[in-house]
Design a protein around this motif. Structure first.
Motif, PDB file in Angstrom:
ATOM      1  N   ASP A 207       0.665  -1.418   0.003  1.00 18.29           N
ATOM      2  CA  ASP A 207      -0.066  -0.026   0.117  1.00 18.29           C
ATOM      3  C   ASP A 207       0.688   1.229   0.023  1.00 18.29           C
ATOM      4  OD1 ASP A 207      -2.783  -1.148   0.238  1.00 18.29           O
ATOM      5  OD2 ASP A 207      -1.722  -2.182   2.156  1.00 18.29           O
ATOM      6  N   ALA A 208       2.170   1.283   0.505  1.00 18.50           N
ATOM      7  CA  ALA A 208       2.869   2.454   0.675  1.00 18.50           C
ATOM      8  C   ALA A 208       4.367   2.000   0.798  1.00 18.50           C
ATOM      9  CB  ALA A 208       2.347   3.100   1.692  1.00 18.50           C
ATOM     10  N   VAL A 209       5.397   2.894   0.319  1.00 14.04           N
ATOM     11  CA  VAL A 209       6.721   2.393   0.146  1.00 14.04           C
ATOM     12  C   VAL A 209       7.358   3.703   0.846  1.00 14.04           C
ATOM     13  CG1 VAL A 209       8.922   1.988  -1.036  1.00 14.04           C
ATOM     14  CG2 VAL A 209       6.513   1.051  -2.127  1.00 14.04           C
ATOM     15  N   PHE A 210       8.291   3.268   1.804  1.00 14.40           N
ATOM     16  CA  PHE A 210       9.205   4.425   2.350  1.00 14.40           C
ATOM     17  C   PHE A 210      10.632   4.007   1.956  1.00 14.40           C
ATOM     18  CE2 PHE A 210      10.471   6.329   6.558  1.00 14.40           C
ATOM     19  CZ  PHE A 210      11.392   7.210   6.135  1.00 14.40           C
ATOM     20  N   ASP A 211      11.165   4.847   1.192  1.00 12.85           N
ATOM     21  CA  ASP A 211      12.777   4.535   0.960  1.00 12.85           C
ATOM     22  C   ASP A 211      13.704   5.382   1.982  1.00 12.85           C
ATOM     23  OD1 ASP A 211      15.115   3.935  -0.199  1.00 12.85           O
ATOM     24  OD2 ASP A 211      14.896   5.563  -1.694  1.00 12.85           O
ATOM     25  N   ALA A 212      14.037   4.582   2.570  1.00 17.66           N
ATOM     26  CA  ALA A 212      15.291   5.267   3.615  1.00 17.66           C
ATOM     27  C   ALA A 212      16.586   5.202   3.209  1.00 17.66           C
ATOM     28  CB  ALA A 212      14.971   5.016   4.894  1.00 17.66           C
ATOM     29  N   ALA A 213      16.700   4.197   2.070  1.00 19.90           N
ATOM     30  CA  ALA A 213      18.298   3.742   1.661  1.00 19.90           C
ATOM     31  C   ALA A 213      18.717   4.511   0.555  1.00 19.90           C
ATOM     32  CB  ALA A 213      17.983   2.428   1.550  1.00 19.90           C
ATOM     33  N   GLY A 214      18.093   4.992  -0.382  1.00 15.89           N
ATOM     34  CA  GLY A 214      18.687   5.550  -1.703  1.00 15.89           C
ATOM     35  C   GLY A 214      19.478   4.583  -2.489  1.00 15.89           C
ATOM     36  N   LYS A 215      19.164   3.387  -2.401  1.00 12.59           N
ATOM     37  CA  LYS A 215      20.140   2.285  -3.129  1.00 12.59           C
ATOM     38  C   LYS A 215      19.416   2.374  -4.090  1.00 12.59           C
ATOM     39  CE  LYS A 215      22.832   2.273   0.345  1.00 12.59           C
ATOM     40  NZ  LYS A 215      24.254   2.897   0.269  1.00 12.59           N
ATOM     41  N   GLY A 216      18.522   2.997  -5.079  1.00 11.58           N
ATOM     42  CA  GLY A 216      18.144   2.527  -6.431  1.00 11.58           C
ATOM     43  C   GLY A 216      16.684   1.755  -6.498  1.00 11.58           C
ATOM     44  N   ALA A 217      16.340   1.660  -5.460  1.00 15.08           N
ATOM     45  CA  ALA A 217      14.941   0.895  -5.411  1.00 15.08           C
ATOM     46  C   ALA A 217      13.530   1.367  -5.736  1.00 15.08           C
ATOM     47  CB  ALA A 217      14.828   0.279  -3.834  1.00 15.08           C
ATOM     48  N   LEU A 218      13.722   2.709  -6.264  1.00 11.05           N
ATOM     49  CA  LEU A 218      12.585   3.399  -6.586  1.00 11.05           C
ATOM     50  C   LEU A 218      11.833   2.998  -7.869  1.00 11.05           C
ATOM     51  CD1 LEU A 218      13.441   7.067  -5.991  1.00 11.05           C
ATOM     52  CD2 LEU A 218      12.227   5.619  -4.474  1.00 11.05           C
ATOM     53  N   GLU A 219      12.527   2.395  -8.777  1.00 12.90           N
ATOM     54  CA  GLU A 219      11.821   1.961  -9.635  1.00 12.90           C
ATOM     55  C   GLU A 219      11.123   0.702  -9.473  1.00 12.90           C
ATOM     56  OE1 GLU A 219      15.413   4.168 -11.568  1.00 12.90           O
ATOM     57  OE2 GLU A 219      15.146   2.767  -9.874  1.00 12.90           O
ATOM     58  N   ASP A 220      11.811  -0.182  -8.661  1.00 15.18           N
ATOM     59  CA  ASP A 220      10.900  -1.255  -8.173  1.00 15.18           C
ATOM     60  C   ASP A 220       9.956  -1.022  -7.412  1.00 15.18           C
ATOM     61  OD1 ASP A 220      12.869  -3.352  -9.666  1.00 15.18           O
ATOM     62  OD2 ASP A 220      13.974  -3.635  -7.828  1.00 15.18           O
ATOM     63  N   SER A 221       9.816   0.016  -6.552  1.00 21.39           N
ATOM     64  CA  SER A 221       8.924   0.401  -5.777  1.00 21.39           C
ATOM     65  C   SER A 221       7.674   0.859  -6.576  1.00 21.39           C
ATOM     66  CB  SER A 221       9.447   1.397  -4.972  1.00 21.39           C
ATOM     67  OG  SER A 221      10.263   1.193  -4.025  1.00 21.39           O
ATOM     68  N   ILE A 222       8.021   1.827  -7.738  1.00 18.99           N
ATOM     69  CA  ILE A 222       6.822   2.027  -8.606  1.00 18.99           C
ATOM     70  C   ILE A 222       6.116   0.948  -9.142  1.00 18.99           C
ATOM     71  CG2 ILE A 222       6.504   3.127 -10.996  1.00 18.99           C
ATOM     72  CD1 ILE A 222       8.772   5.174 -10.139  1.00 18.99           C
ATOM     73  N   THR A 223       7.175  -0.169  -9.609  1.00 18.34           N
ATOM     74  CA  THR A 223       6.447  -1.370 -10.260  1.00 18.34           C
ATOM     75  C   THR A 223       5.373  -1.988  -9.192  1.00 18.34           C
ATOM     76  OG1 THR A 223       8.270  -1.935 -11.654  1.00 18.34           O
ATOM     77  CG2 THR A 223       6.961  -3.699 -11.257  1.00 18.34           C
ATOM     78  N   LEU A 224       5.985  -2.109  -8.089  1.00 21.42           N
ATOM     79  CA  LEU A 224       4.997  -2.971  -6.949  1.00 21.42           C
ATOM     80  C   LEU A 224       3.804  -1.855  -6.662  1.00 21.42           C
ATOM     81  CD1 LEU A 224       8.201  -4.007  -4.475  1.00 21.42           C
ATOM     82  CD2 LEU A 224       6.482  -5.555  -5.535  1.00 21.42           C
ATOM     83  N   ARG A 225       3.906  -0.698  -6.943  1.00 21.15           N
ATOM     84  CA  ARG A 225       2.690   0.165  -6.448  1.00 21.15           C
ATOM     85  C   ARG A 225       1.970   0.211  -7.874  1.00 21.15           C
ATOM     86  NH1 ARG A 225      -0.281   1.109  -3.770  1.00 21.15           N
ATOM     87  NH2 ARG A 225      -0.762   3.352  -4.074  1.00 21.15           N
ATOM     88  N   GLY A 226       2.416   0.121  -8.765  1.00 17.96           N
ATOM     89  CA  GLY A 226       1.763   0.188 -10.074  1.00 17.96           C
ATOM     90  C   GLY A 226       1.621   1.733 -10.397  1.00 17.96           C
ATOM     91  N   SER A 227       2.109   2.789  -9.874  1.00 12.56           N
ATOM     92  CA  SER A 227       2.079   4.005 -10.003  1.00 12.56           C
ATOM     93  C   SER A 227       3.193   4.810  -9.109  1.00 12.56           C
ATOM     94  CB  SER A 227       0.758   4.596  -9.516  1.00 12.56           C
ATOM     95  OG  SER A 227       0.574   4.509  -8.215  1.00 12.56           O
ATOM     96  N   THR A 228       3.218   5.946  -9.018  1.00  6.91           N
ATOM     97  CA  THR A 228       4.129   6.460  -8.236  1.00  6.91           C
ATOM     98  C   THR A 228       3.735   7.143  -7.025  1.00  6.91           C
ATOM     99  OG1 THR A 228       3.954   8.771  -9.417  1.00  6.91           O
ATOM    100  CG2 THR A 228       5.667   7.547 -10.317  1.00  6.91           C
ATOM    101  N   THR A 229       2.185   7.062  -6.759  1.00  2.80           N
ATOM    102  CA  THR A 229       1.345   7.471  -5.573  1.00  2.80           C
ATOM    103  C   THR A 229       1.984   6.525  -4.332  1.00  2.80           C
ATOM    104  OG1 THR A 229      -0.303   5.985  -5.899  1.00  2.80           O
ATOM    105  CG2 THR A 229      -0.652   7.993  -7.068  1.00  2.80           C
TER     106      THR A 229
END
Length: 304
Positions: A207-229
């Motif tokens: 339902d939500a993603v918090f990236d506290a690492a900054g290790k390049g996981a944003l693209e995977d996070s978008i895929t998992l959420r299906g959007s940038t929200t």
């Protein structure tokens, strides 16, 4: 007083010890005899000059903004805290020093059962974690993915999300899997095939993603959420290019909430893990460790 100063932007080699004047509290301020200082990733980014647009810095500068110590002087119009009170919170002046100024309104009392180092580990991480969870509107019954779950911010964010009733999946390195599990999350090693492995743990989605690492996981996070929200990062400067929220707003610095969390930390309800402690004179080593990442919990400087 002794302080750590940098006169130019650059690597940790620009940090050096210096003798500077003891600051005097103005109206609404108190002076704190510093006993411990929280070292945060942003300290290194400011020192390097990478955060100049967000945190304009006049040189020479004393790093840091997170303290625990004893009030030793108060300015005009300050009734609380009083001289001699043990406090934790945020400083107006750089905190890598023997003395720092702080607004009286953002200092919380330090519980007797909370030692200096763990007290200094709490203000920035708790404030930042709660601010991001509020931005994500995390609530009971939801599944929250947290990247960097074993770090300074992640350690607190996992626990606060679990306390809200969320199910947390936390990514971390192989050596920190048991630690992340102990915080109440389902631990997962970051890296290859992350999307598939998260989906195996949460086939209903996250339902939500918090990236506290900054290790390049944003693209995977978008895929998992299906959007940038409902994706927020505090560590990946590519956020704007990807349409992701970068949490760069002002700290809330709530003394009342910090006091509540300090009590929880003192009684063990909230875990504040120390990665390492260094004396003030070894601030460069502390920032080197912070810049390298992969730390379990918080790095703290102790001040004699």
């Amino acid at each position: 007083m002794k302080a750590i100063v940098f006169d130019a932007f650059g690597g940790t080699e620009v940090l050096h010890e210096a003798e500077i004047g003891i600051p005097q509290p103005g109206p609404g301020q108190v002076r704190v005899r510093v006993r411990a200082v929280g070292v945060n990733p942003v300290d290194g980014k400011i020192r390097s000059g990478a955060m100049g647009a967000i945190f304009p810095t006049t040189l020479p500068a004393v790093p840091g903004g997170e303290i625990a110590g004893v009030v030793d002087a108060v300015g005009e119009d300050v009734d609380q805290p009083k001289v001699g009170d043990e406090v934790l919170g945020w400083s107006d002046t750089g905190s890598y020093a023997q003395y720092a100024l702080a607004p009286a309104a953002v200092l919380a009392p330090k519980p007797a059962g909370l030692d200096w180092a763990n007290a200094a580990a709490l203000p920035v991480a708790s404030d930042g974690a709660e601010r991001v969870l509020d931005l994500l509107d995390v609530s009971a019954g939801e599944t929250q993915l947290i990247h960097g779950a074993s770090g300074t911010l992640g350690t607190i964010a996992v626990q606060l999300a679990v306390a809200r009733g969320a199910r947390v999946i936390g990514t971390a390195g192989p050596a920190n899997q048991e630690y992340v599990t102990s915080l109440g999350a389902t631990a997962l090693v970051y890296g290859d095939n992350l999307v598939q492995r998260v989906r195996e743990l949460a086939p209903e989605g996250v339902d939500a993603v918090f990236d506290a690492a900054g290790k390049g996981a944003l693209e995977d996070s978008i895929t998992l959420r299906g959007s940038t929200t409902r994706i927020v990062t505090t560590a990946d400067f590519r956020a704007g290019d990807l349409g992701i929220v970068f949490a760069e707003g002002p700290q809330r610095r709530s003394a009342a909430r910090l006091a509540e969390l300090a009590e929880e930390a003192a009684d063990g309800t909230l875990v504040t893990t120390l990665s390492a402690t260094y004396p003030l004179t070894e601030a460069a080593k502390a920032q080197q460790a912070s810049d390298a990442g992969h730390n379990r919990g918080k790095i703290v400087l102790t001040v004699d």
